[in-house]
Design a protein around this motif. Structure first.
Motif, PDB file in Angstrom:
ATOM      1  N   HIS A  34       0.860  -1.186   0.000  1.00 25.72           N
ATOM      2  CA  HIS A  34       0.000   0.000   0.000  1.00 25.72           C
ATOM      3  C   HIS A  34       0.897   1.238   0.000  1.00 25.72           C
ATOM      4  O   HIS A  34       1.841   1.314   0.787  1.00 25.72           O
ATOM      5  CB  HIS A  34      -0.901  -0.002   1.235  1.00 25.72           C
ATOM      6  CG  HIS A  34      -2.017   0.973   1.165  1.00 25.72           C
ATOM      7  ND1 HIS A  34      -1.821   2.336   1.256  1.00 25.72           N
ATOM      8  CD2 HIS A  34      -3.348   0.782   1.002  1.00 25.72           C
ATOM      9  CE1 HIS A  34      -2.981   2.947   1.160  1.00 25.72           C
ATOM     10  NE2 HIS A  34      -3.931   2.034   1.002  1.00 25.72           N
ATOM     11  N   ARG A  88       1.713  -1.239   6.517  1.00 29.92           N
ATOM     12  CA  ARG A  88       1.212  -2.487   7.093  1.00 29.92           C
ATOM     13  C   ARG A  88       0.184  -3.168   6.198  1.00 29.92           C
ATOM     14  O   ARG A  88      -0.259  -4.275   6.475  1.00 29.92           O
ATOM     15  CB  ARG A  88       0.567  -2.211   8.455  1.00 29.92           C
ATOM     16  CG  ARG A  88       1.543  -1.697   9.496  1.00 29.92           C
ATOM     17  CD  ARG A  88       0.822  -1.177  10.710  1.00 29.92           C
ATOM     18  NE  ARG A  88       0.048   0.000  10.302  1.00 29.92           N
ATOM     19  CZ  ARG A  88      -1.036   0.455  10.905  1.00 29.92           C
ATOM     20  NH1 ARG A  88      -1.491  -0.139  11.965  1.00 29.92           N
ATOM     21  NH2 ARG A  88      -1.657   1.519  10.468  1.00 29.92           N
ATOM     22  N   SER A  89      -0.199  -2.523   5.114  1.00 30.24           N
ATOM     23  CA  SER A  89      -1.272  -3.039   4.272  1.00 30.24           C
ATOM     24  C   SER A  89      -0.774  -3.282   2.849  1.00 30.24           C
ATOM     25  O   SER A  89       0.320  -2.866   2.477  1.00 30.24           O
ATOM     26  CB  SER A  89      -2.423  -2.024   4.246  1.00 30.24           C
ATOM     27  OG  SER A  89      -3.521  -2.540   3.537  1.00 30.24           O
ATOM     28  N   ASP A 124       0.402   4.235   1.087  1.00 28.58           N
ATOM     29  CA  ASP A 124       0.268   5.126   2.247  1.00 28.58           C
ATOM     30  C   ASP A 124       0.301   4.408   3.593  1.00 28.58           C
ATOM     31  O   ASP A 124       0.341   5.063   4.628  1.00 28.58           O
ATOM     32  CB  ASP A 124      -1.043   5.908   2.152  1.00 28.58           C
ATOM     33  CG  ASP A 124      -1.133   6.721   0.873  1.00 28.58           C
ATOM     34  OD1 ASP A 124      -0.094   7.249   0.428  1.00 28.58           O
ATOM     35  OD2 ASP A 124      -2.241   6.804   0.300  1.00 28.58           O
ATOM     36  N   ASP A 125       0.224   3.086   3.587  1.00 32.76           N
ATOM     37  CA  ASP A 125       0.159   2.319   4.831  1.00 32.76           C
ATOM     38  C   ASP A 125       1.063   1.101   4.688  1.00 32.76           C
ATOM     39  O   ASP A 125       0.689   0.118   4.049  1.00 32.76           O
ATOM     40  CB  ASP A 125      -1.283   1.890   5.114  1.00 32.76           C
ATOM     41  CG  ASP A 125      -1.444   1.109   6.398  1.00 32.76           C
ATOM     42  OD1 ASP A 125      -0.422   0.802   7.065  1.00 32.76           O
ATOM     43  OD2 ASP A 125      -2.594   0.773   6.738  1.00 32.76           O
TER      44      ASP A 125
END
Length: 138
Positions: free
Chosen positions: A69, A74-75, A71-72
């Motif tokens: 991802h 962790r995703s 922007d994230d």
């Protein structure tokens, strides 16, 4: 439609939930939205572990890819492939054209009446699914 999707899924070696997930990702992609596994699991109403297995199947079949991802950290983001778009077109193109031909036989007013009816049936069905003992609101 359920019978059609079931038959076409078998012909393309895809489960019904696989096709539902592909449709969600295709729709989101066409709107410029990113899809995460969590959002996809919610949309097709399956558990996170079942979503993981579904994504593994679709990635192995060449229909989806996963990437970090932006922007994230962790995703991840799920992306549709050209193979999935071609498969989706082969499966849903004919039924879309046939449905459009049937709809062309009715006036806009008649179609709005049918849409209102179907919305109301869906609403009471969802209410009963949430609480089978509750009387329908309509």
């Amino acid at each position: 439609m359920d019978s059609y999707v079931q038959a076409m899924g078998r012909g393309h070696e895809l489960h019904r939930t696989d096709l539902s997930a592909l449709a969600v990702v295709m729709d989101a992609t066409s709107r410029g939205e990113q899809v995460t596994p969590r959002n996809l699991a919610r949309a097709v109403r399956i558990s996170p572990s079942a979503m993981s297995a579904l994504l593994d199947r679709l990635e192995q079949a060449g229909h989806l890819t996963r990437r970090p991802h932006p922007d994230d950290r962790r995703s991840i983001v799920v992306d549709i492939t050209d193979s999935a778009l071609a498969t989706g077109g082969a499966i849903f193109g004919p039924v879309g054209r046939a449905t459009a031909a049937v709809m062309g036989q009715y006036s806009e007013e008649q179609l709005q009446l049918v849409a209102r009816f179907l919305d109301q049936v869906a609403e009471v069905t969802e209410q009963l699914a949430a609480d089978p003992s509750a009387p329908p609101s309509r």
